[in-house]
Design a protein around this motif. Structure first.
Motif, mmCIF file in Angstrom:
data_model
loop_
_atom_site.group_PDB
_atom_site.id
_atom_site.type_symbol
_atom_site.label_atom_id
_atom_site.label_comp_id
_atom_site.label_asym_id
_atom_site.label_seq_id
_atom_site.Cartn_x
_atom_site.Cartn_y
_atom_site.Cartn_z
ATOM 1 N N GLU A 45 -22.553 -4.323 -5.435
ATOM 2 C CA GLU A 45 -21.889 -5.233 -6.105
ATOM 3 C C GLU A 45 -20.129 -5.152 -6.329
ATOM 4 O OE1 GLU A 45 -22.133 -5.838 -11.136
ATOM 5 O OE2 GLU A 45 -23.755 -4.533 -10.079
ATOM 6 N N LEU A 46 -19.895 -3.919 -6.121
ATOM 7 C CA LEU A 46 -18.536 -3.944 -6.265
ATOM 8 C C LEU A 46 -17.844 -4.492 -4.741
ATOM 9 C CD1 LEU A 46 -15.967 -2.957 -7.760
ATOM 10 C CD2 LEU A 46 -16.398 -0.408 -6.433
ATOM 11 N N LYS A 47 -18.449 -4.460 -3.767
ATOM 12 C CA LYS A 47 -17.923 -5.113 -2.595
ATOM 13 C C LYS A 47 -17.814 -6.705 -2.795
ATOM 14 C CE LYS A 47 -19.402 -1.665 0.679
ATOM 15 N NZ LYS A 47 -20.195 -1.249 1.861
ATOM 16 N N ASN A 79 -11.073 3.419 -9.148
ATOM 17 C CA ASN A 79 -9.821 4.327 -8.401
ATOM 18 C C ASN A 79 -9.342 3.400 -7.088
ATOM 19 O OD1 ASN A 79 -8.233 6.010 -6.441
ATOM 20 N ND2 ASN A 79 -9.448 7.661 -7.581
ATOM 21 N N HIS A 80 -8.146 3.405 -7.088
ATOM 22 C CA HIS A 80 -7.461 2.553 -6.011
ATOM 23 C C HIS A 80 -8.022 3.006 -4.556
ATOM 24 C CE1 HIS A 80 -4.810 5.945 -6.090
ATOM 25 N NE2 HIS A 80 -4.235 5.758 -5.139
ATOM 26 N N ARG A 85 -10.930 2.155 0.328
ATOM 27 C CA ARG A 85 -12.185 2.099 1.403
ATOM 28 C C ARG A 85 -12.857 1.215 1.567
ATOM 29 N NH1 ARG A 85 -13.891 6.363 -1.173
ATOM 30 N NH2 ARG A 85 -15.845 5.298 -1.981
ATOM 31 N N LEU A 86 -13.306 0.832 0.438
ATOM 32 C CA LEU A 86 -14.347 -0.630 0.418
ATOM 33 C C LEU A 86 -13.824 -1.540 1.335
ATOM 34 C CD1 LEU A 86 -16.038 -0.195 -3.055
ATOM 35 C CD2 LEU A 86 -16.861 0.472 -0.984
ATOM 36 N N GLY A 91 -13.543 -4.755 6.190
ATOM 37 C CA GLY A 91 -12.660 -5.351 7.365
ATOM 38 C C GLY A 91 -11.735 -6.325 6.722
ATOM 39 N N ILE A 92 -11.360 -6.314 5.639
ATOM 40 C CA ILE A 92 -10.506 -7.033 5.050
ATOM 41 C C ILE A 92 -8.894 -6.439 4.463
ATOM 42 C CG2 ILE A 92 -12.100 -8.625 3.951
ATOM 43 C CD1 ILE A 92 -11.751 -7.677 1.261
#
Length: 142
Positions: A45-47, A79-80, A85-86, A91-92
């Motif tokens: 969901e966060l992605k 957290n930043h 990491r996500l 790949g962005i």
């Protein structure tokens, strides 16, 4: 070395799960718990939210601004480092825009060819009259 659970997945058609677990020294319940969480992505969901913000801002925001937008739009504190990491997993990354360079009128005149080359090089002395003519045209706007 491969994960022991992946080895069991590969060898399952040839042997029973119980035999493979005993041989590899892991519990059967641990293997089945692995199967449950294998396809489950806790950050899915966060992605989606990160990708939505990234597309919404024309791909020009990095992980710091995405972290701010997650809080601003969804009241989601992250957290930043996790956002970074996500983003790397997706790949962005931010497209970096070129900075606007303010050019002075002198720089513009030099690039346009309006300022002539300095042939005198501050040598104003002449052997005879009418050899060197100079003038100051800074008072005129071109």
């Amino acid at each position: 070395m491969k994960n022991k659970h992946n080895v069991i997945d590969e060898l399952k058609p040839k042997r029973t799960v119980k035999e493979l677990c005993v041989y590899l020294g892991i519990s059967r319940s641990g293997y089945y718990a692995y199967l449950k969480r294998k396809d489950n992505d806790p950050d899915a969901e966060l992605k989606l939210k990160i990708r939505a913000i990234y597309e919404q801002r024309d791909k020009t925001v990095g992980y710091r601004r995405i972290q701010d937008e997650l809080y601003r739009q969804y009241s989601h504190v992250v957290n930043h480092k996790k956002v970074l990491r996500l983003m790397q997993q997706l790949g962005i990354k931010a497209i970096i825009r070129r900075k606007y360079v303010h050019r002075t009128s002198y720089e513009a005149a030099v690039s346009d060819g309006r300022i002539a080359e300095n042939k005198l090089k501050r040598d104003f002395t002449a052997a005879k009259p009418n050899q060197k003519w100079v003038t100051d045209v800074t008072q005129y706007r071109v």
